[in-house]
Each structure stands twice: as C-alpha cells, then as structure tokens.
Design a protein around this motif. Structure first.
Motif, PDB file in Angstrom:
ATOM      1  N   ALA A  38      11.227  62.368  55.811  1.00 42.05           N
ATOM      2  CA  ALA A  38       9.855  61.876  55.995  1.00 42.05           C
ATOM      3  C   ALA A  38       9.754  60.395  55.622  1.00 42.05           C
ATOM      4  N   THR A  39      10.441  60.003  54.570  1.00 34.05           N
ATOM      5  CA  THR A  39      10.436  58.598  54.143  1.00 34.05           C
ATOM      6  C   THR A  39      11.140  57.725  55.166  1.00 34.05           C
ATOM      7  N   ARG A  40      12.255  58.214  55.710  1.00 32.74           N
ATOM      8  CA  ARG A  40      12.972  57.457  56.746  1.00 32.74           C
ATOM      9  C   ARG A  40      12.102  57.284  57.980  1.00 32.74           C
ATOM     10  N   LYS A  41      11.404  58.355  58.386  1.00 33.26           N
ATOM     11  CA  LYS A  41      10.528  58.263  59.554  1.00 33.26           C
ATOM     12  C   LYS A  41       9.389  57.275  59.316  1.00 33.26           C
ATOM     13  N   ALA A  42       8.832  57.275  58.098  1.00 32.40           N
ATOM     14  CA  ALA A  42       7.754  56.338  57.774  1.00 32.40           C
ATOM     15  C   ALA A  42       8.260  54.893  57.826  1.00 32.40           C
ATOM     16  N   ALA A  43       9.488  54.652  57.370  1.00 24.65           N
ATOM     17  CA  ALA A  43      10.070  53.311  57.399  1.00 24.65           C
ATOM     18  C   ALA A  43      10.274  52.850  58.841  1.00 24.65           C
ATOM     19  N   ILE A  44      10.777  53.720  59.684  1.00 26.53           N
ATOM     20  CA  ILE A  44      10.978  53.381  61.096  1.00 26.53           C
ATOM     21  C   ILE A  44       9.638  53.133  61.774  1.00 26.53           C
ATOM     22  N   ASN A  45       8.631  53.933  61.435  1.00 22.32           N
ATOM     23  CA  ASN A  45       7.297  53.732  62.003  1.00 22.32           C
ATOM     24  C   ASN A  45       6.729  52.375  61.573  1.00 22.32           C
ATOM     25  N   GLU A  46       6.907  52.015  60.302  1.00 18.10           N
ATOM     26  CA  GLU A  46       6.436  50.711  59.824  1.00 18.10           C
ATOM     27  C   GLU A  46       7.117  49.582  60.589  1.00 18.10           C
ATOM     28  N   LEU A  47       8.417  49.702  60.787  1.00 14.38           N
ATOM     29  CA  LEU A  47       9.156  48.699  61.544  1.00 14.38           C
ATOM     30  C   LEU A  47       8.615  48.593  62.968  1.00 14.38           C
ATOM     31  N   HIS A  48       8.374  49.733  63.600  1.00 17.17           N
ATOM     32  CA  HIS A  48       7.855  49.758  64.971  1.00 17.17           C
ATOM     33  C   HIS A  48       6.484  49.078  65.052  1.00 17.17           C
ATOM     34  N   VAL A  49       5.588  49.410  64.132  1.00 15.19           N
ATOM     35  CA  VAL A  49       4.241  48.823  64.137  1.00 15.19           C
ATOM     36  C   VAL A  49       4.312  47.312  63.940  1.00 15.19           C
ATOM     37  N   LEU A  50       5.123  46.862  62.993  1.00 10.53           N
ATOM     38  CA  LEU A  50       5.235  45.430  62.741  1.00 10.53           C
ATOM     39  C   LEU A  50       5.881  44.698  63.913  1.00 10.53           C
ATOM     40  N   TYR A  51       6.864  45.318  64.535  1.00 11.30           N
ATOM     41  CA  TYR A  51       7.571  44.686  65.654  1.00 11.30           C
ATOM     42  C   TYR A  51       6.693  44.617  66.899  1.00 11.30           C
ATOM     43  N   GLU A  52       6.006  45.706  67.198  1.00  9.66           N
ATOM     44  CA  GLU A  52       5.199  45.782  68.418  1.00  9.66           C
ATOM     45  C   GLU A  52       3.785  45.235  68.245  1.00  9.66           C
ATOM     46  N   GLY A  53       3.274  45.284  67.017  1.00 11.01           N
ATOM     47  CA  GLY A  53       1.882  44.932  66.781  1.00 11.01           C
ATOM     48  C   GLY A  53       1.635  43.440  66.784  1.00 11.01           C
ATOM     49  N   GLU A  54       0.585  43.041  67.477  1.00  7.97           N
ATOM     50  CA  GLU A  54       0.134  41.660  67.447  1.00  7.97           C
ATOM     51  C   GLU A  54      -1.316  41.699  67.017  1.00  7.97           C
ATOM     52  N   CYS A  55      -1.516  41.552  65.710  1.00 13.43           N
ATOM     53  CA  CYS A  55      -2.843  41.694  65.142  1.00 13.43           C
ATOM     54  C   CYS A  55      -3.005  40.656  64.031  1.00 13.43           C
ATOM     55  N   ASP A  56      -4.138  39.978  64.029  1.00 13.53           N
ATOM     56  CA  ASP A  56      -4.397  38.974  62.998  1.00 13.53           C
ATOM     57  C   ASP A  56      -4.509  39.576  61.607  1.00 13.53           C
ATOM     58  N   HIS A  57      -4.650  40.901  61.521  1.00 10.58           N
ATOM     59  CA  HIS A  57      -4.835  41.572  60.238  1.00 10.58           C
ATOM     60  C   HIS A  57      -3.531  42.120  59.660  1.00 10.58           C
ATOM     61  N   LEU A  58      -2.420  41.902  60.346  1.00  8.31           N
ATOM     62  CA  LEU A  58      -1.103  42.317  59.854  1.00  8.31           C
ATOM     63  C   LEU A  58      -0.313  41.083  59.446  1.00  8.31           C
ATOM     64  N   VAL A  59       0.526  41.226  58.427  1.00 12.43           N
ATOM     65  CA  VAL A  59       1.422  40.122  58.090  1.00 12.43           C
ATOM     66  C   VAL A  59       2.382  39.914  59.249  1.00 12.43           C
ATOM     67  N   LYS A  60       2.869  38.694  59.388  1.00 12.35           N
ATOM     68  CA  LYS A  60       3.811  38.401  60.473  1.00 12.35           C
ATOM     69  C   LYS A  60       5.176  38.993  60.134  1.00 12.35           C
ATOM     70  N   PHE A  61       5.791  39.573  61.139  1.00 12.33           N
ATOM     71  CA  PHE A  61       7.130  40.156  61.029  1.00 12.33           C
ATOM     72  C   PHE A  61       8.117  39.155  61.611  1.00 12.33           C
ATOM     73  N   PHE A  62       9.146  38.804  60.821  1.00  9.14           N
ATOM     74  CA  PHE A  62      10.139  37.843  61.285  1.00  9.14           C
ATOM     75  C   PHE A  62      11.420  38.507  61.768  1.00  9.14           C
ATOM     76  N   ASP A  63      11.945  39.456  60.992  1.00  6.98           N
ATOM     77  CA  ASP A  63      13.235  40.055  61.345  1.00  6.98           C
ATOM     78  C   ASP A  63      13.466  41.286  60.467  1.00  6.98           C
ATOM     79  N   ALA A  64      14.492  42.047  60.817  1.00  8.50           N
ATOM     80  CA  ALA A  64      14.887  43.220  60.031  1.00  8.50           C
ATOM     81  C   ALA A  64      16.407  43.334  60.075  1.00  8.50           C
ATOM     82  N   PHE A  65      16.957  43.897  58.995  1.00  7.03           N
ATOM     83  CA  PHE A  65      18.386  44.165  58.974  1.00  7.03           C
ATOM     84  C   PHE A  65      18.653  45.328  58.031  1.00  7.03           C
TER      85      PHE A  65
END
Length: 87
Positions: A38-65
């Motif tokens: 469940a924690t792994r799925k939540a982490a992947i979901n967070e990555l997906h939202v940050l990568y795909e999301g373009e919203c002034d209310h989200l912090v900017k996503f630069f990269d992941a590794f």
C-alpha cells in the motif's frame, strides 16, 4: 547534495538539498519503497500526480530517481512549512 532534514513521516523523509550544477536549493523527498504494498502504491501515485499534474497549488516536480530502496523526488523548496500555516 543533501544539506539538512526538513521533516519525516512514517515512510518518507524530506531534506533540503543543493543541485550541484546550478547551486539551487530544492526539497529532496525520499520514499521507502521497501515498505508494504500500500505504501509503495501511494508513492507511485504521488510520483504520477506530480509528474502529470500542472497546478499552481502543487509544488514543482523536477526529477525522480531510485537508489537503495528509496524513491527520491526532487521538488520545489517551499518558503513556508505546512505546519507553520496551522500554528
């Protein structure tokens, strides 16, 4: 280049880090991918939202590794903590 801790939770830690090529400060969030499914799925979901999301209310996503069982997200460093908004 990690500098100091900003905070931590049950499955993640956030550090202030410096991007060596530019010298800019950012937030480096490390998510434990060795935790339960469940924690792994939540982490992947967070990555997906940050990568795909373009919203002034989200912090900017630069990269992941991925390194040593941790998914690291390089994010915009906020000028105020969320905790400071409620105290």
């Amino acid at each position: 280049e990690p500098l100091h801790n900003l905070g931590s939770g049950a499955t993640s830690v956030v550090r202030v880090a410096r991007h060596r090529p530019t010298g800019k400060l950012l937030a480096l969030k490390g998510l434990n991918m060795m935790a339960d499914e469940a924690t792994r799925k939540a982490a992947i979901n967070e990555l997906h939202v940050l990568y795909e999301g373009e919203c002034d209310h989200l912090v900017k996503f630069f990269d992941a590794f991925y390194s040593d069982g941790m998914l690291h997200l390089a994010l915009q460093l906020m000028r105020v903590s969320v905790e400071g908004l409620y105290t």
